[in-house]
Design a protein around this motif. Structure first.
Motif, PDB file in Angstrom:
ATOM      1  N   GLU A  89     -82.837  48.692  31.619  1.00 30.93           N
ATOM      2  CA  GLU A  89     -83.784  49.735  31.184  1.00 30.93           C
ATOM      3  C   GLU A  89     -85.126  49.071  30.923  1.00 30.93           C
ATOM      4  O   GLU A  89     -85.199  47.837  30.753  1.00 30.93           O
ATOM      5  N   ARG A 120     -77.240  49.116  36.263  1.00 26.77           N
ATOM      6  CA  ARG A 120     -76.195  49.377  35.263  1.00 26.77           C
ATOM      7  C   ARG A 120     -74.858  49.452  35.987  1.00 26.77           C
ATOM      8  O   ARG A 120     -74.733  50.180  36.983  1.00 26.77           O
ATOM      9  N   GLU A 122     -72.117  51.158  36.239  1.00 34.55           N
ATOM     10  CA  GLU A 122     -71.511  52.431  35.838  1.00 34.55           C
ATOM     11  C   GLU A 122     -70.588  52.882  36.948  1.00 34.55           C
ATOM     12  O   GLU A 122     -70.640  52.383  38.067  1.00 34.55           O
ATOM     13  N   GLU A 138     -94.570  53.923  28.187  1.00 43.15           N
ATOM     14  CA  GLU A 138     -94.394  53.467  26.806  1.00 43.15           C
ATOM     15  C   GLU A 138     -95.772  53.500  26.158  1.00 43.15           C
ATOM     16  O   GLU A 138     -96.727  52.947  26.713  1.00 43.15           O
ATOM     17  N   ARG A 265     -79.041  60.249  22.024  1.00 49.96           N
ATOM     18  CA  ARG A 265     -79.377  59.230  23.005  1.00 49.96           C
ATOM     19  C   ARG A 265     -78.469  58.010  22.873  1.00 49.96           C
ATOM     20  O   ARG A 265     -77.979  57.704  21.801  1.00 49.96           O
ATOM     21  N   TYR A 270     -83.900  54.225  18.943  1.00 48.31           N
ATOM     22  CA  TYR A 270     -84.664  55.443  18.655  1.00 48.31           C
ATOM     23  C   TYR A 270     -84.721  55.769  17.173  1.00 48.31           C
ATOM     24  O   TYR A 270     -83.779  55.515  16.423  1.00 48.31           O
TER      25      TYR A 270
END
Ligand code: HAM
Length: 431
Positions: A89, A120, A122, A138, A265, A270
């Motif tokens: 990420e 990732r 996954e 960002e 999330r 966060y």
């Protein structure tokens, strides 16, 4: 001979012949153009970081109990046994670069964007890959709730510019650390008597990180969660004020949203505002983009207390949504002129002419393979050229050249010396 394939969960993006239409490169170019336009409109500047980092860069803020760190990172050691990870990420890499280069002092607020592949491990399925690409932003240094709304507005407007419909902004606040502690206790009291009915994963999460249970896709868990307490009832007065500020600014910007108190999330960094944007026609993986505020994260990295907020949107899911919704894509770029030399000496004559037009920024292709007229004209059609310019032995002798407008099939015979100015003029006059 053994057929070589790409690893599972990866795909190629090709100019043609792609396995699925969303893997065609010109569709991606269009999205990348819109990213460059919209980030300029909101005054964001590009940052590029390497695709691998020291693994611990990603462990600081994402959290050791998160799926990304505990199961999905591509980890490897280099020849000196240093532990490295392919970037899963963007936010962690951006903060690493930001503090390594000490950018803090160069501006009060830093508005950065990136387009980058992420990795990732996954279970591959539609919308979920082992390499995906994110457009992310960002903002570092701005604590205000209006900043949260600007970031959400940028993401929403990006989708709108692409013509995506059926968008839904789902908004929540995960509060500050104190609010979260109070809420975790309340959630624990609510879930404890029901623990045996929860899925195995959620039972484990009760001990490890209870908030993650809110993310569970298990149907039994979802039913139990329906009456769970809402984190919004546990927010401190400051967090409440911040959240209602985000809401009122979104309303002023005409961004439709729904408050969804179960969005937490999957990354630990966060706090306060979190959001996901979903789109219709995307299937099970319907979060097309997501993000949130991460005010304590910078402090974990560098000791400096710099607020941050951002989002990441998966470009695979963006292209797939556009294809599924029949969003208008512009035509693939085609050369304006296709030169078709019919023998070696004609080829020699046309090569410098092609270069002369290219120097004037006119897109030109020249066939360097065949001398057969039918093949050459077929190719001019295939690549979508506006003009095919044909030079054969007879034309060469008579010092003329044939110029065929491909849409009307109208052919003009011109003196060889006039062809460049003719094509330049046609290029100027194109609509
Ligand atoms: P994330 O929710 O993990 O957040 O990923 C952001 C987006 O990337 C998702 O909404 C989805 O569109 C896409 N995505 C994630 N995993 C995959 C996958 N395996 N295959 C295809 N697409 C995927 C982050 O990564 C945060 N860094 C976002 C952020 C930036 N928050 C603050 N700043």
């Amino acid at each position: 001979m053994k057929k070589r394939t790409s690893p599972k969960g990866l795909f190629d993006i090709l100019p043609y012949g792609a396995k699925e239409s969303w893997q065609t490169s010109h569709l991606w170019h269009e999205i990348e153009d819109v990213i460059r336009t919209i980030t300029q409109q909101y005054n964001f500047q590009e940052i590029r970081t390497p695709i691998f980092e020291y693994a611990d860069t990603f462990c600081v803020g994402i959290g050791s109990t998160s799926d990304i760190v505990s199961k999905e990172m591509y980890l490897f050691s280099d020849k000196k046994e240093r532990s490295l990870a392919l970037r899963p990420e963007g936010t962690s890499s951006i903060l690493r670069a930001f503090f390594e280069r000490n950018l803090t002092h160069l501006a009060k607020v830093h508005k950065l964007f990136y387009i980058a592949p992420m990795f990732r491990y996954e279970k591959p399925q539609k919308g979920r890959y082992r390499q995906h690409h994110q457009f992310g932003v960002e903002v570092l240094g701005s604590p205000s709730y209006e900043q949260d709304a600007e970031v959400i507005d940028l993401l929403f407007s990006f989708y709108q510019k692409l013509g995506i419909k059926g968008l839904c902004v789902e908004l929540n606040s995960v509060g500050d650390a104190h609010s979260r502690e109070l809420y975790k206790k309340a959630l624990f009291s609510y879930l404890s008597p029901k623990k045996a009915s929860l899925s195995k994963d959620s039972q484990r999460r009760m001990e490890e990180n209870i908030l993650r249970i809110l993310d569970s896709k298990d149907l039994g868990d979802r039913e139990i969660l329906q009456n769970a307490p809402s984190i919004l009832d546990y927010l401190s007065p400051e967090c409440k004020e911040h959240f209602s500020g985000v809401e009122s600014t979104l309303r002023a910007l005409n961004i439709p949203y729904k408050v969804h108190p179960h969005i937490v999330r999957g990354l630990d960094y966060y706090n306060q505002t979190v959001f996901e944007i979903t789109a219709s026609d995307l299937g099970a993986q319907n979060a097309i983009g997501a993000g949130g505020r991460y005010d304590g994260f910078a402090k974990m990295f560098s000791g400096q207390d710099i607020p941050g907020i951002g989002f990441g949107t998966g470009l695979e899911r963006v292209v797939q949504t556009m294809v599924a919704q029949n969003c208008p894509f512009r035509e693939k770029n085609a050369p304006f002129v296709f030169f078709a030399p019919m023998n070696p000496s004609c080829r020699k004559l046309l090569i410098p002419m092609a270069k002369a037009l290219r120097l004037k920024n006119i897109p030109v292709d020249i066939d360097l393979k065949s001398y057969k007229i039918q093949e050459l004209l077929r190719r001019a059609d295939q690549i979508g050229a506006s003009f095919a310019v044909i030079l054969g032995e007879n034309e060469e002798k008579e010092k003329v050249i044939r110029c065929k407008q491909m849409s009307s099939r109208k052919e003009t015979v011109l003196p060889l010396t006039n062809i460049l100015s003719y094509l330049e003029q046609a290029w100027e006059e194109r609509s």
